[in-house]
Design an enzyme around this catalytic site. Structure first.
Site, short mmCIF file in Angstrom:
data_model
loop_
_atom_site.label_atom_id
_atom_site.label_comp_id
_atom_site.label_asym_id
_atom_site.label_seq_id
_atom_site.Cartn_x
_atom_site.Cartn_y
_atom_site.Cartn_z
N TRP A 124 -33.13 12.18 -24.50
CA TRP A 124 -32.80 12.43 -23.09
C TRP A 124 -32.58 13.92 -22.85
O TRP A 124 -32.91 14.44 -21.78
CB TRP A 124 -31.60 11.59 -22.63
CG TRP A 124 -30.27 11.98 -23.25
CD1 TRP A 124 -29.75 11.53 -24.41
CD2 TRP A 124 -29.32 12.92 -22.72
NE1 TRP A 124 -28.53 12.12 -24.66
CE2 TRP A 124 -28.24 12.97 -23.62
CE3 TRP A 124 -29.26 13.72 -21.58
CZ2 TRP A 124 -27.13 13.79 -23.42
CZ3 TRP A 124 -28.15 14.53 -21.37
CH2 TRP A 124 -27.10 14.56 -22.29
N HIS A 217 -17.17 19.62 -26.16
CA HIS A 217 -16.54 18.49 -26.85
C HIS A 217 -16.69 18.69 -28.35
O HIS A 217 -17.76 19.06 -28.82
CB HIS A 217 -17.25 17.17 -26.51
CG HIS A 217 -16.76 16.52 -25.27
ND1 HIS A 217 -17.43 15.47 -24.69
CD2 HIS A 217 -15.65 16.74 -24.51
CE1 HIS A 217 -16.77 15.08 -23.62
NE2 HIS A 217 -15.69 15.84 -23.48
N TYR A 218 -15.64 18.40 -29.09
CA TYR A 218 -15.78 18.29 -30.54
C TYR A 218 -14.97 17.07 -30.98
O TYR A 218 -13.77 17.02 -30.70
CB TYR A 218 -15.26 19.53 -31.27
CG TYR A 218 -15.74 19.48 -32.71
CD1 TYR A 218 -17.05 19.81 -33.04
CD2 TYR A 218 -14.90 19.03 -33.72
CE1 TYR A 218 -17.51 19.71 -34.35
CE2 TYR A 218 -15.36 18.93 -35.03
CZ TYR A 218 -16.66 19.27 -35.32
OH TYR A 218 -17.12 19.17 -36.62
N TYR A 223 -25.70 15.78 -30.67
CA TYR A 223 -25.65 17.03 -31.43
C TYR A 223 -26.76 18.00 -31.03
O TYR A 223 -27.61 18.36 -31.83
CB TYR A 223 -25.65 16.71 -32.93
CG TYR A 223 -24.33 16.09 -33.35
CD1 TYR A 223 -23.25 16.89 -33.70
CD2 TYR A 223 -24.16 14.71 -33.32
CE1 TYR A 223 -22.02 16.33 -34.04
CE2 TYR A 223 -22.93 14.14 -33.67
CZ TYR A 223 -21.88 14.96 -34.02
OH TYR A 223 -20.67 14.42 -34.35
N LEU A 225 -26.39 21.56 -28.56
CA LEU A 225 -25.29 22.25 -27.88
C LEU A 225 -25.35 22.14 -26.36
O LEU A 225 -26.39 22.39 -25.75
CB LEU A 225 -25.27 23.73 -28.27
CG LEU A 225 -23.95 24.42 -27.88
CD1 LEU A 225 -22.85 24.06 -28.87
CD2 LEU A 225 -24.12 25.93 -27.80
N HIS A 226 -24.24 21.74 -25.78
CA HIS A 226 -24.12 21.66 -24.32
C HIS A 226 -22.67 21.93 -23.93
O HIS A 226 -21.76 21.74 -24.74
CB HIS A 226 -24.59 20.31 -23.79
CG HIS A 226 -23.91 19.15 -24.46
ND1 HIS A 226 -24.34 18.61 -25.66
CD2 HIS A 226 -22.80 18.46 -24.11
CE1 HIS A 226 -23.53 17.63 -26.01
NE2 HIS A 226 -22.57 17.52 -25.09
O1 G7M Z 1 -20.20 16.47 -25.36
P1 G7M Z 1 -20.70 15.04 -25.34
O2 G7M Z 1 -21.88 14.86 -26.24
O3 G7M Z 1 -19.58 14.08 -25.60
O4 G7M Z 1 -21.17 14.79 -23.84
C1 G7M Z 1 -22.45 14.42 -23.45
C2 G7M Z 1 -22.48 14.36 -21.92
O5 G7M Z 1 -23.81 14.07 -21.51
C3 G7M Z 1 -21.59 13.25 -21.35
O6 G7M Z 1 -20.71 13.81 -20.39
C4 G7M Z 1 -22.58 12.26 -20.73
O7 G7M Z 1 -22.10 11.65 -19.55
C5 G7M Z 1 -23.79 13.14 -20.44
N1 G7M Z 1 -25.05 12.40 -20.48
C6 G7M Z 1 -25.41 11.50 -21.41
N2 G7M Z 1 -26.67 11.06 -21.13
C7 G7M Z 1 -27.38 10.08 -21.94
C8 G7M Z 1 -27.12 11.72 -20.01
C9 G7M Z 1 -28.35 11.67 -19.29
O8 G7M Z 1 -29.31 10.94 -19.58
N3 G7M Z 1 -28.42 12.52 -18.21
C10 G7M Z 1 -27.38 13.35 -17.83
N4 G7M Z 1 -27.54 14.12 -16.76
N5 G7M Z 1 -26.22 13.37 -18.52
C11 G7M Z 1 -26.08 12.57 -19.60
#
Ligand code: G7M
Length: 286
Positions: A124, A217-218, A223, A225-226
């Site tokens: 994704w 977040h950790y 995995y 980076l965001h």
């Molecule tokens: O840092 P961490 O890996 O926990 O956070 C991932 C973030 O990505 C979460 O806040 C999710 O709500 C967001 N997220 C997850 N998915 C699968 C998607 C997606 O398909 N589209 C968007 N826009 N955000 C997502």
């Protein structure tokens, strides 16, 4: 076969069941039901248009009621993961949680081999970066392959009100798994996210940098980076001290010591059923 229903009311609402596909097969799905915040402009309508008002208790100047609303004022945001893997089901089911304090050594010996052995898809993320999904939702992009990123609403946010504003900045560069991989080499990327992400949000949504909580977040769930951008006034899930690391603190720490995140202990919570807890237990670290 499982079907998880989770509400963000506390404690979460959970249900288990199965979903039948068109072919009649039972397939796992996760359905997350969230009551969205009230919109201020709807409050008067909401009080006028209620279908029923039941008094529950009254004491002196205090009283509580059950107010039943017509469907158009009673929207429930519904997120569906379908088909869901066992890992998705486990992620959303409620379990006892334990705190782990991971040293730099623990990361190398326990966490990293565990992450590398997992195959949790980040397709994704790549779809967003390659404009194969959610392209029309992009708020801002710096296209530089090393120091650039895409800023997009998190799928937890319906964009209808600023109260629960939630965006994520996903870096273009691949291979940076998490906070643990960061060194001062990544400071230009982090500065861009902080500066340009903040400006883009101010321009589009009118919230100033000082009204935002900008953090990693950790452990993250994915995995690659965001960075999370949430409204400061919103008690966003995952912004507690054992999970959130402010981007500004991270940049400061990297300026002090390029290897800071390879050395420092990092605490995080794991649920009883998470395999990472088992790994730490087997290593005698939890
Ligand atoms: O840092 P961490 O890996 O926990 O956070 C991932 C973030 O990505 C979460 O806040 C999710 O709500 C967001 N997220 C997850 N998915 C699968 C998607 C997606 O398909 N589209 C968007 N826009 N955000 C997502």
């Amino acid at each position: 076969m499982g079907f998880v229903v989770q509400g963000i009311s506390k404690p979460p609402l959970l249900g288990k069941g199965a979903v039948s596909s068109a072919s009649g097969d039972e397939t796992d799905a996760v359905v997350i039901l969230e009551k969205i915040p009230f919109q201020e402009e709807n409050i008067t309508e909401l009080l006028k248009k209620h279908t029923a008002l039941h008094l529950q208790m009254s004491n002196d100047i205090y009283s509580t009621y059950r107010l039943l609303l017509p469907p158009e004022l009673n929207e429930i945001k519904t997120t569906v993961v379908y088909p869901a893997t066992e890992k998705h089901l486990q992620k959303y089911l409620c379990r006892a949680v334990y705190l782990i304090r991971e040293t730099g050594e623990d990361y190398k010996n326990v966490t990293l081999p565990f992450i590398e052995s997992q195959s949790f898809s980040i397709q994704w993320v790549y779809n967003i970066l390659e404009k194969k999904a959610e392209a029309d939702r992009i708020i801002y992009e710096n296209p530089d392959p090393i120091n650039g990123f895409v800023l997009i609403p998190d799928f937890k946010w319906n964009q209808k009100q600023l109260d629960d504003l939630y965006l994520i900045a996903i870096c273009h560069r691949r291979g940076i798994k998490s906070l643990r991989d960061l060194t001062d080499e990544h400071l230009p990327l982090l500065r861009n996210i902080s500066q340009e992400g903040g400006e883009a949000i101010q321009k589009r949504f009118g919230l100033m940098k000082t009204q935002l909580r900008v953090y990693f977040h950790y452990q993250p769930s994915y995995y690659h980076l965001h960075v999370h951008f949430t409204a400061l006034s919103y008690d966003a899930p995952g912004c507690s001290v054992e999970r959130a690391h402010l981007l500004s603190d991270v940049m400061y720490n990297l300026e002090l010591d390029s290897q800071y995140y390879q050395k420092c202990p990092l605490a995080f919570a794991v649920r009883a059923d998470e395999p990472l807890l088992k790994e730490f237990q087997e290593a005698g670290k939890a």
